[in-house]
Enzyme design. Structure first.
Site, PDB file in Angstrom:
ATOM      1  N   ASP A  57       0.884  -1.155   0.000  1.00 59.35           N
ATOM      2  CA  ASP A  57       0.000   0.000   0.000  1.00 59.35           C
ATOM      3  C   ASP A  57       0.928   1.212   0.000  1.00 59.35           C
ATOM      4  O   ASP A  57       1.716   1.390   0.938  1.00 59.35           O
ATOM      5  CB  ASP A  57      -0.874  -0.025   1.259  1.00 59.35           C
ATOM      6  CG  ASP A  57      -1.758   1.205   1.418  1.00 59.35           C
ATOM      7  OD1 ASP A  57      -1.542   2.202   0.699  1.00 59.35           O
ATOM      8  OD2 ASP A  57      -2.642   1.185   2.294  1.00 59.35           O
ATOM      9  N   SER A 149      -0.944  11.945 -15.761  1.00 57.36           N
ATOM     10  CA  SER A 149      -2.131  11.797 -16.600  1.00 57.36           C
ATOM     11  C   SER A 149      -2.315  13.094 -17.360  1.00 57.36           C
ATOM     12  O   SER A 149      -1.888  14.161 -16.908  1.00 57.36           O
ATOM     13  CB  SER A 149      -3.365  11.535 -15.726  1.00 57.36           C
ATOM     14  OG  SER A 149      -4.557  11.695 -16.470  1.00 57.36           O
ATOM     15  N   TYR A 162      -8.186  14.289  -8.581  1.00 55.31           N
ATOM     16  CA  TYR A 162      -7.311  13.511  -9.457  1.00 55.31           C
ATOM     17  C   TYR A 162      -6.337  14.425 -10.202  1.00 55.31           C
ATOM     18  O   TYR A 162      -5.131  14.167 -10.252  1.00 55.31           O
ATOM     19  CB  TYR A 162      -8.161  12.719 -10.446  1.00 55.31           C
ATOM     20  CG  TYR A 162      -7.376  11.794 -11.335  1.00 55.31           C
ATOM     21  CD1 TYR A 162      -6.751  10.655 -10.818  1.00 55.31           C
ATOM     22  CD2 TYR A 162      -7.260  12.040 -12.699  1.00 55.31           C
ATOM     23  CE1 TYR A 162      -6.031   9.803 -11.629  1.00 55.31           C
ATOM     24  CE2 TYR A 162      -6.544  11.183 -13.523  1.00 55.31           C
ATOM     25  CZ  TYR A 162      -5.933  10.069 -12.990  1.00 55.31           C
ATOM     26  OH  TYR A 162      -5.209   9.225 -13.809  1.00 55.31           O
ATOM     27  N   THR A 197      -7.404  -0.219 -20.174  1.00 53.30           N
ATOM     28  CA  THR A 197      -7.069  -1.010 -18.995  1.00 53.30           C
ATOM     29  C   THR A 197      -8.350  -1.624 -18.425  1.00 53.30           C
ATOM     30  O   THR A 197      -9.454  -1.278 -18.850  1.00 53.30           O
ATOM     31  CB  THR A 197      -6.393  -0.139 -17.920  1.00 53.30           C
ATOM     32  OG1 THR A 197      -7.344   0.824 -17.431  1.00 53.30           O
ATOM     33  CG2 THR A 197      -5.176   0.577 -18.476  1.00 53.30           C
TER      34      THR A 197
END
Length: 258
Positions: A57, A149, A162, A197
């Site tokens: 994690d 991204s 995000y 994906t």
């Protein structure tokens, strides 16, 4: 940079983009630490590529340290791909004018902790170990690729958390590359667009949805493949003159507001 005989870590390595990068690294002769939360997929991939699975994690600094130690115990750690991350969609304020319907601060914090802080923690720990490697002929001791991204540049409605997290990854690329240059470690970031994906699911409905998304790409009008993205990651790792850059891999798309 030659990677054969080295160890490498790929976070989020059990599936999708991370798995494609792990396979590419293994093909170059690396022993890959597949660092992921998904034990079943991670162990299966590690067995396939003769690597090692580590349950990680990325918000747990001790688990990160364990993965880094596992890699260094096998062979000199010379490559890291930070691919672990999560998405989130929520508007900043709700429609009813109440704070309760606004974007959850807990959710915003979680996205930043995983996508940005987790990336930095893995990076700083891996780079520390890389700095003790013997340099190659170019003086290089290791190379790192972070995953951002296109949302870092043209985030859509609902992508505040995000986009902020991925914008942070882009923003820290050059200063960290400058930091690490003294130790002979290169750092680059890849900012993918629409990549095919498992997040999109499977079946006819999923394929129709992906085809519609792909029609918005400049050219070619389709989603990118994980292997195409992994190819760019490998270029950033192995090209000794590639440093301090963020590269968009998106078919030329510029995301609309929604």
């Amino acid at each position: 940079m030659e990677l054969s005989g080295s160890s490498a870590i790929v976070t989020g390595g059990a599936s999708g983009i991370g798995a494609a990068a792990a396979r590419r690294l293994a093909a170059l002769g690396c022993t890959v630490i597949v660092a992921d939360l998904q034990a079943d997929k991670g162990e299966a991939l590690a067995e396939e590529i003769k690597g090692v699975f580590a349950q990680v994690d990325v918000t747990n600094t001790e688990q990160i340290a364990g993965a880094v130690k596992a890699a260094a115990d096998i062979a000199p750690l010379r490559a890291l791909v930070n691919s672990a991350g999560i998405g989130w969609a929520s508007r900043t304020i709700g429609r009813d004018g109440t704070l309760e319907s606004a974007h959850s601060l807990e959710a915003f914090t979680k996205v930043v902790q995983i996508n940005l802080i987790g990336t930095f923690d893995m990076l700083r720990q891996a780079a520390t170990v890389m700095s003790t490697n013997e340099p190659d002929a170019d003086g290089c001791r290791g190379a790192i690729v972070n995953m951002a991204s296109v949302a870092a540049f043209d985030g859509q409605i609902g992508q505040a958390s995000y986009s902020a997290s991925k914008g942070g990854v882009v923003g820290m690329t050059l200063p960290i590359a400058r930091d690490l240059s003294a130790s002979g470690i290169r750092l680059n970031t890849v900012a993918p667009g629409l990549i095919d994906t498992p997040i999109y699911g499977e079946g006819p409905d999923s394929e129709a949805f992906k085809a519609n998304l792909g029609s918005n790409v400049l050219f070619p009008k389709r989603l990118g493949s994980p292997d195409e993205l992994a190819s760019m990651v490998m270029e950033c790792l192995t090209n000794s003159y590639m440093n301090g850059e963020t590269v968009r891999l998106d078919g030329g798309i510029r995301m609309p507001p929604k």
